[in-house]
Design an enzyme around this catalytic site. Structure first.
Site, short mmCIF file in Angstrom:
data_model
loop_
_atom_site.label_atom_id
_atom_site.label_comp_id
_atom_site.label_asym_id
_atom_site.label_seq_id
_atom_site.Cartn_x
_atom_site.Cartn_y
_atom_site.Cartn_z
N ASP A 188 5.03 0.58 11.87
CA ASP A 188 3.77 0.07 11.49
C ASP A 188 3.76 -1.35 11.89
O ASP A 188 2.70 -1.96 11.42
CB ASP A 188 3.79 0.18 9.82
N ARG A 207 -8.51 -0.63 4.76
CA ARG A 207 -7.54 0.48 4.22
C ARG A 207 -6.23 -0.25 3.95
O ARG A 207 -5.47 0.29 2.87
CB ARG A 207 -7.38 1.58 5.26
N ARG A 240 1.30 14.55 13.30
CA ARG A 240 1.55 14.38 12.25
C ARG A 240 1.60 15.62 11.26
O ARG A 240 0.90 15.57 10.21
CB ARG A 240 0.76 13.18 11.37
N LYS A 283 0.98 -1.15 -0.13
CA LYS A 283 0.03 -0.02 0.04
C LYS A 283 0.78 1.24 -0.08
O LYS A 283 0.74 2.15 -0.78
CB LYS A 283 -0.94 0.03 1.15
N ASN A 284 1.94 1.17 0.65
CA ASN A 284 2.77 2.60 1.25
C ASN A 284 3.46 2.81 -0.09
O ASN A 284 4.20 3.80 -0.11
CB ASN A 284 3.38 2.64 2.39
N CYS A 334 -4.38 12.93 13.70
CA CYS A 334 -4.85 11.55 13.13
C CYS A 334 -4.59 10.93 14.54
O CYS A 334 -4.05 11.50 15.67
CB CYS A 334 -4.32 11.06 11.85
#
Ligand code: EPZ
Length: 434
Positions: free
Chosen positions: A319, A412, A135, A22-23, A130
């Site tokens: 993560d 997500r 951030r 994803k990233n 968030c």
């Protein structure tokens, strides 16, 4: 709202195919704004964040064509993945990334650099706070200013303009920033002259983006080091680029094998992307073997507590911190987990304690007193993607029933999570109205 119901305590066994990252995919999609020619991305995951980025890019004038599963990906296999996406931005139709989208997905700020570089203007909503911290995007903005962009903040929006072309400059990031490095890499590729990024992020996703930009005609060197040299070019062209395997998905399923004391073969991924996590797992007593593009992860009872500290790549990824905490709460002995990247990334702790985990937070560190495989299922809910998946992992290990609420976080970043786990023996299902 959907929830995930798990009847835990079943050791997982089988094969899970790992999808594209994803990233890595998100910045690669933003790179599609840099040229009028088609950019084709292969091994694309199918995730809510990818769809959100697609919606944003369409609003900016990008035409997006997507194929079904690629040939070679065997759909009968658990978790087959790999779509192809072609992005084509003949003309930038709008320069605005609206609040509604940026608030939902911070990676929307990645359109800033490409829009200013290609079109001379961008209006991107400030993301706001968030679930894992404040951030800010100040480092992105300072670096763009150094390249000659004029930055104004008005009504919650960043308005960046450049009269002609961005100009290469030396940029020293005071702190490692993945998104900041990506935005500047894209912007500097079309700037006049040379840009040097010092203290650049070294995450594999940066390498994927730099390789993509080079395939489009950019001139970037220094990938994998903390210093990137970018010689600007006037235009970029069509390219076809594969998305690298998702190292966080890999690590999450590696923990699923370990926490259930089972054995999983993770296919279509790379050990080197996640060496820090695998090293810690081996120290804890998990068995890990590499076989071609597969990694086999197996564990038995009697895992040791292992301390970790999150750091920019190649250190232990933030993560994977929540998932590591879930695993450590089933180890025999204590471990200390220190979070150095985000200031508020222990939101999963009170939820993990609902399973019976013994975790105490002291500032930026958490002490986990593992008592072996003793968790018991509970209804829980989480505030972000990785925290949610740590609760799924705890639920897989725990005896009895777990209900994980707010499943949209999982969608997500994890493609067909329940199906992939179910194919390996997990008793897991999605239920409506959690
Ligand atoms: C990327 O976020 C990832 N997201 C995150 O993954 C990941 O946790 C993070 O990198 C760190 O590895 C994507 O790639 C889309 P940063 P990013 O800029 O780029 C501070 C997930 O679960 N900072 O490297 O936003 C910032 O507050 C997500 O998939 C500033 O102060 O992270 C943080 O403390 C969550 N000013 C630190 O730097 C800035 O201008 C690192 O952030 C930018 C960042």
């Amino acid at each position: 709202m959907d929830a995930i119901r798990i009847q835990g305590g079943v050791p997982l066994n089988g094969t899970i195919v790992i999808g594209g990252a994803k990233n890595a995919a998100l910045p690669l999609m933003a790179a599609g704004l840099l040229t009028s020619e088609p950019l084709t991305l292969t091994n694309m995951p199918e995730l809510a964040d990818i769809a959100t980025m697609g919606n944003l890019l369409r609003q900016l004038g990008v035409r997006i064509d997507q194929s079904a599963l690629e040939a070679g990906a065997d759909s009968a296999e658990a978790g087959a993945t790999g779509r192809t996406m072609t992005l084509r931005t003949e003309k930038v139709a709008s320069v605005t990334a609206p609040y509604d989208l940026v608030r939902r997905m911070r990676a929307s700020v990645l359109v800033l650099g490409p829009l200013v570089a290609r079109h001379g203007e961008a209006k991107v909503s400030l993301p706001g706070g968030c679930a894992i911290g404040t951030r800010p995007v100040d480092l992105h903005l300072k670096a763009l200013e150094a390249l000659g962009a004029k930055i104004e903040l008005k009504q919650g929006y960043v308005h960046a303009t450049v009269p002609k072309r961005l100009k290469g400059a030396q940029i020293i990031f005071p702190k490692v920033t993945v998104g900041g490095t990506e935005n500047i890499l894209m912007a500097a590729s079309l700037a006049e002259g040379e840009t040097i990024i010092e203290n650049a992020a070294r995450e594999p996703e940066i390498g994927n983006l730099a390789d993509c930009l080079n395939a489009m005609g950019a001139n970037i060197t220094g990938m994998g080091s903390g210093t990137l040299h970018i010689k600007g070019v006037e235009r970029l062209h069509a390219a076809r680029v594969p998305v690298i395997p998702d190292r966080i998905e890999t690590g999450t399923y590696a923990i699923a094998a370990a926490i259930t004391r089972g054995s999983l073969t993770l296919k279509g991924t790379r050990y080197d992307l996640l060496k820090s996590v695998f090293d810690s797992m081996v120290q804890a007593g998990v068995e890990i073997t590499q076989q071609g593009d597969s990694i086999i992860v197996s564990a038995k009872n009697g895992l040791k507590g292992v301390d970790i500290m999150t750091e920019p790549y190649p250190g232990f990824p933030t993560d994977m911190q929540a998932q590591w905490m879930a695993l450590m709460s089933t180890a025999d002995g204590a471990s200390m987990i220190t979070e150095t990247i985000f200031e508020n990334r222990f939101m999963h702790v009170p939820e993990l304690t609902r399973f019976g985990a013994d975790v105490n937070v002291h500032g930026t560190s958490a002490i986990v007193r593992g008592k072996g495989n003793h968790l018991s299922g509970a209804p829980v809910m989480a505030t972000d993607l990785r925290a949610s998946v740590s609760l799924v992992l705890a639920g897989l290990a725990a005896s009895g029933e777990t209900l994980v609420n707010r499943v949209y976080h999982l969608d997500r970043g994890y493609e067909r999570l329940e199906q992939k786990l179910e194919a390996c023996g997990a008793r897991i299902e999605r239920v409506g109205g959690g």
